[in-house]
Design a protein around this motif. Structure first.
Motif, PDB file in Angstrom:
ATOM      1  N   CYS B  55       0.611  -1.394   0.001  1.00 12.86           N
ATOM      2  CA  CYS B  55      -0.120  -0.392  -0.193  1.00 12.86           C
ATOM      3  C   CYS B  55       0.793   1.499   0.270  1.00 12.86           C
ATOM      4  O   CYS B  55       0.925   2.464  -0.818  1.00 12.86           O
ATOM      5  N   LEU B  56       2.047   1.477   0.762  1.00 12.28           N
ATOM      6  CA  LEU B  56       3.011   2.544   0.688  1.00 12.28           C
ATOM      7  C   LEU B  56       3.071   2.505  -0.443  1.00 12.28           C
ATOM      8  O   LEU B  56       2.776   3.865  -0.801  1.00 12.28           O
ATOM      9  N   GLU B  57       3.967   1.550  -0.869  1.00 12.30           N
ATOM     10  CA  GLU B  57       4.559   1.806  -2.626  1.00 12.30           C
ATOM     11  C   GLU B  57       3.637   2.231  -3.230  1.00 12.30           C
ATOM     12  O   GLU B  57       3.907   3.632  -3.927  1.00 12.30           O
ATOM     13  N   VAL B  58       2.489   1.649  -3.951  1.00 12.92           N
ATOM     14  CA  VAL B  58       1.615   2.777  -4.545  1.00 12.92           C
ATOM     15  C   VAL B  58       1.050   3.468  -4.760  1.00 12.92           C
ATOM     16  O   VAL B  58       0.114   3.998  -5.748  1.00 12.92           O
ATOM     17  N   CYS B  59       0.840   3.560  -3.505  1.00 10.83           N
ATOM     18  CA  CYS B  59       0.096   5.325  -2.949  1.00 10.83           C
ATOM     19  C   CYS B  59       0.853   6.424  -2.925  1.00 10.83           C
ATOM     20  O   CYS B  59      -0.380   7.132  -2.837  1.00 10.83           O
ATOM     21  N   THR B  60       1.941   6.484  -3.017  1.00 10.65           N
ATOM     22  CA  THR B  60       2.592   7.113  -2.734  1.00 10.65           C
ATOM     23  C   THR B  60       4.750   7.343  -3.586  1.00 10.65           C
ATOM     24  O   THR B  60       4.304   8.770  -3.962  1.00 10.65           O
ATOM     25  N   ALA B  61       4.242   7.101  -5.110  1.00  6.47           N
ATOM     26  CA  ALA B  61       4.537   7.419  -5.976  1.00  6.47           C
ATOM     27  C   ALA B  61       4.393   6.600  -7.157  1.00  6.47           C
ATOM     28  O   ALA B  61       4.631   5.919  -7.789  1.00  6.47           O
ATOM     29  N   VAL B  62       3.362   7.588  -7.568  1.00  6.97           N
ATOM     30  CA  VAL B  62       2.557   7.283  -8.883  1.00  6.97           C
ATOM     31  C   VAL B  62       2.986   8.366  -9.957  1.00  6.97           C
ATOM     32  O   VAL B  62       2.392   9.338  -9.607  1.00  6.97           O
ATOM     33  N   TYR B  63       3.873   7.924 -10.881  1.00 12.26           N
ATOM     34  CA  TYR B  63       4.290   8.450 -11.445  1.00 12.26           C
ATOM     35  C   TYR B  63       3.541   9.528 -12.491  1.00 12.26           C
ATOM     36  O   TYR B  63       1.367   9.117 -12.494  1.00 12.26           O
ATOM     37  N   PRO B  64       3.023  10.201 -12.898  1.00 10.61           N
ATOM     38  CA  PRO B  64       4.508  11.411 -12.610  1.00 10.61           C
ATOM     39  C   PRO B  64       4.336  12.241 -11.330  1.00 10.61           C
ATOM     40  O   PRO B  64       5.290  12.660 -11.063  1.00 10.61           O
TER      41      PRO B  64
END
Ligand SMILES: Cc1ncc(C[n+]2csc(CCOP(=O)(O)OP(=O)(O)O)c2C)c(N)n1
Ligand code: SF4
Ligand SMILES: [Mg+2]
Lengths: 406, 318
Positions: B55-64
């Motif tokens: 969750c943390l990753e997919v929600c905090t670095a969504v390009y761009p």
């Protein structure tokens, strides 16, 4: 400062030592590695250099190959020169991270000492691991012998780290046949080798705190395609000019000339064998013998596997009448990669030679002079007939009734 | 060593740094973001961060876009530990070779990962990093479930929880296996510092994070992270749920130093019954059927036994 090593102009090295020495001379900042036959000596040699003061970078002995490449990715993103080595099952285990490394445009150097894939377990050389990584977005160089393994390492660092490229690169060499066979290797001094590669020039370094970088983002249907397309575009258009530049610079430095494909007497040949690894050297020897008998045969060695040199390859094969493609990997229900890609390269060219495929050497089975003579003979018959006189796919050197397909 | 950041009060603390932006896609009420801010706000030093897939990753670095105003890397689900370990190795190499872009800085290397990434798929990578002794902190955002992929069990999922891969049903009360004891396992690596934290007890947490940052070597932090979506409670109740988790002693707060010294760092004045904690969450709803009473009894006994054990260890200074 790491100590310098005094090398003879010609050292007796096997392929593993050749790769290890080039890695030492590159003054790598971080090597994260895990041993597996037949690339284990690369890791051991490097550890030995470290233990004797010849390395001043970090050497991280991790707990798996997946971790080796994971550590390399973290290190490369942090901003410095990174390399490692593996084979076979280790390469399998790395596959997830291979795509992650290239997707993040990190110029990591990976020596792949080619070996078969289990099951059944086998420690010997074939190209199954190489084929597994063929779509991973890495630049891939192919060594035919220990000298190549040394030279191509020096070349690979300079190509991969070029800011126009910024992609990871593999140097493939044949397990045991190259990795464990001692040969005379022409060397560069430590200074010359390092200066040829040049200093590492960071880009988007995580350790540059004035300009924090985010690596490894999420993209869905909105952006993923553009990222992958851009990466492919760079592989297709930007990498080869840099490789050419570095090949030229290397020739100027050493007199040793590399090209995307090795063209051995193809210009007036009727028949060509296309191969990779040690088989290129053996096939050239056989071709020379057949030339003495007046047979018009030649060999094409694939020096740069990725980006695949479609045009150079088609040009080199533009006069031949028959091409025999040598695939050292179990094709798993289709034709071999070389057969497939060479058909692809030739189909839209002016020349339409008869193209047949051979699967050979799995699990370290030898490719002998006699076999190669037989394959050249097939090619001659195909060239004379202007159509295949054999099945399109033949297994060479396997026990039991002959296995032919298509 | 860098100076320890001084923190006066919660208001100052919660607004002291914005290296993790409020602009992210985590669910309203998600505890992950609170934990991350508490970790980041505990220091003024530069940071090299990694996150495992989750969750943390997919929600905090969504390009761009990126929510991270600090160096950050995501490789895969299992290897955020090794990602920062690799970066830490590079830091050491460049320091030795005099090539650091800002040689006077003292960066901290921190990996964030879910319980799935840590207790399950990434376990080997963490173990490797801790055995090798990288100077890094590994923070588990422990919501006891694979939240990002829709609520499958992990080896952190506790007995009786209903997940999509071990659901409660006509003949099942949900998860059958006890939660993996990662704290003990990581302490057994002889890690210099291992601690369990909860975002509601922010002073306790900051103290531990700061101690972790000032420890040389690998530090393991297990942070309870109530998940409104998978635990099934109102997003406004995240802190209430966290209070219940610490005050029922389901998530006791303690630390283990060098695998030799265990300290309990929070003793609730009024210990609440475990059923209050379980009853506040939809994932345990079925346990309140009469036929599952023995599961509720078992829960209270396990929590009591564990609390006894921790107290005995603390008393014996082992
Ligand atoms: C190798 C691999 N296997 C499976 C997945 C699918 N996957 C992504 S995130 C995830 C669950 C994450 O759970 P957890 O680590 O607990 O983090 P949370 O989302 O709960 O914070 C899974 C199963 C993946 N990304 N990579
Ligand atoms: S599903 Fe749970 S862990 Fe994931 S963002 Fe929502 S509240 Fe947070
Ligand atoms: Mg989770």
């Amino acid at each position: 400062m790491a100590d310098k090593m005094d090398l003879l102009d010609v050292e007796v090295w096997d392929g593993n030592m050749a790769a290890s020495q080039a890695m030492r001379q590159a003054q790598i900042d971080v090597v994260a590695a895990y041993p597996i036959t037949p690339s284990t000596p690369v890791v051991e040699n490097y550890a030995g250099f470290l233990a004797n003061g010849y390395i001043d970078g970090e050497f991280v002995m991790v707990e798996s190959e997946h971790a080796a490449m994971s550590g390399c990715i973290g290190a490369a993103a942090a901003g410095g020169r990174v390399a490692t080595a593996t084979s076979s099952q280790g390469f399998d285990l790395m596959v997830e991270t291979l795509y992650q490394a290239s997707g993040m445009r990190l110029p990591i150097i990976l020596n792949v000492v080619n070996r078969a894939l289990a099951a059944p377990l086998n420690v010997n050389g074939d190209h199954s691991d190489m084929y597994l990584g063929r779509d991973s977005g890495w630049i891939q160089f192919n060594a035919y012998n220990a000298q190549d393994a040394y030279d191509l390492n020096l070349i690979a660092f300079r190509v991969a780290e070029d800011h126009k490229v910024r992609l990871p690169a593999m140097i493939h060499q044949d397990g045991f046949m190259t990795s464990h066979t001692a040969e005379g290797v022409l060397t560069l001094s430590d200074d010359d080798a390092y200066n040829f590669i040049g200093d590492y020039k960071p880009m988007n370094a995580m350790l540059d705190f004035e300009k924090p970088a985010t690596y490894g983002v999420q993209t869905e249907e909105d952006w993923h395609f553009e990222h992958k397309a851009r990466q492919h575009n760079d592989l297709m258009t930007k990498v080869n000019p840099v490789i050419q530049e570095v090949f030229d610079a290397f020739e100027k430095e050493t007199g040793r000339k590399f090209d995307f494909v090795t063209n051995h007497n193809l210009d007036d040949a009727d028949v060509a064998i296309v191969a990779m690894g040690t088989t290129v050297d053996t096939a050239m020897l056989v071709a020379d013998q057949l030339r003495e008998e007046g047979k018009k045969v030649g060999v094409l060695g694939l020096r740069v596997i990725r980006p695949f040199p479609f045009e150079k390859l088609a040009a080199a094969l533009s006069n031949v009448k028959a091409v025999c493609c040598m695939d050292r990997s179990a094709p798993g229900g289709t034709v071999g990669m070389l057969y497939n890609e060479i058909c692809g390269a030739m189909y839209n060219s002016a020349n339409h030679p008869v193209i047949t495929g051979y699967v050979y050497g799995l699990g370290g089975r030898d490719m002998t002079v006699e076999y190669l003579k037989g394959i050249f003979a097939d090619g001659e018959a195909n060239a004379a007939a202007g159509k295949p006189t054999t099945p399109l796919q033949q297994f060479i050197g396997v026990r039991g009734p002959k296995l032919n397909f298509l | 060593m860098s100076e320890i950041k001084k923190i006066k009060n919660l208001k100052e603390f919660s607004t002291s740094a914005d290296r993790f932006e409020g602009a992210n896609l985590l669910c309203p009420g998600c505890a992950h973001s609170i934990i991350v801010r508490e970790v980041l706000n505990a220091t003024n030093d530069d940071l090299v961060l990694a996150a495992s897939t989750g969750c943390l990753e997919v929600c905090t670095a969504v390009y761009p876009y990126t929510s991270w105003d600090a160096s950050w890397i995501h490789i895969g689900f299992e290897n955020s530990s090794t990602a920062v370990a690799g970066a830490e190795a590079m830091y050491n190499a460049l320091k030795r070779k005099g090539r650091l872009p800002q040689p006077d800085r003292t960066p901290k290397f921190v990996a964030f990962a879910g319980d799935g990434a840590s207790y399950d798929i990434g376990f080997q990578w963490i173990s490797g990093c801790f055995e090798r002794g990288h100077d890094m902190m590994y923070v588990v955002l422990d919501n006891e479930v694979y939240a990002n992929t829709g609520g499958q069990r992990s080896s952190s999922t506790p007995v009786g929880s209903s997940t999509t891969t071990a659901p409660a049903g006509r003949v099942s009360y949900g998860e059958k296996k006890e939660k993996k004891d990662m704290m003990s396992i990581m302490a057994a690596h002889h890690a210099p510092y291992v601690a369990q934290v909860a975002p509601n007890k922010w002073k306790d947490m900051v103290k531990k994070i700061q101690r972790g940052f000032n420890t040389v070597g690998p530090v393991f932090i297990n942070a309870v992270s109530p998940c409104t979506t998978e635990w099934k409670f109102d997003p406004a109740d995240t802190m209430m749920l966290t209070d219940l988790s610490t005050d029922s002693l389901v998530f006791p707060l303690y630390e283990i130093i060098d695998n030799k010294e265990l300290n309990i760092t929070y003793r609730p004045k009024n210990v609440v019954p475990v059923i209050d904690y379980l009853g506040a969450q939809g994932r345990f709803k079925h346990l309140f059927k009469p036929e599952n009473k023995h599961i509720l009894d078992g829960w209270q006994k396990r929590v009591d036994d564990n609390w006894d054990y921790l107290q005995r260890r603390e008393e014996a200074r082992v």
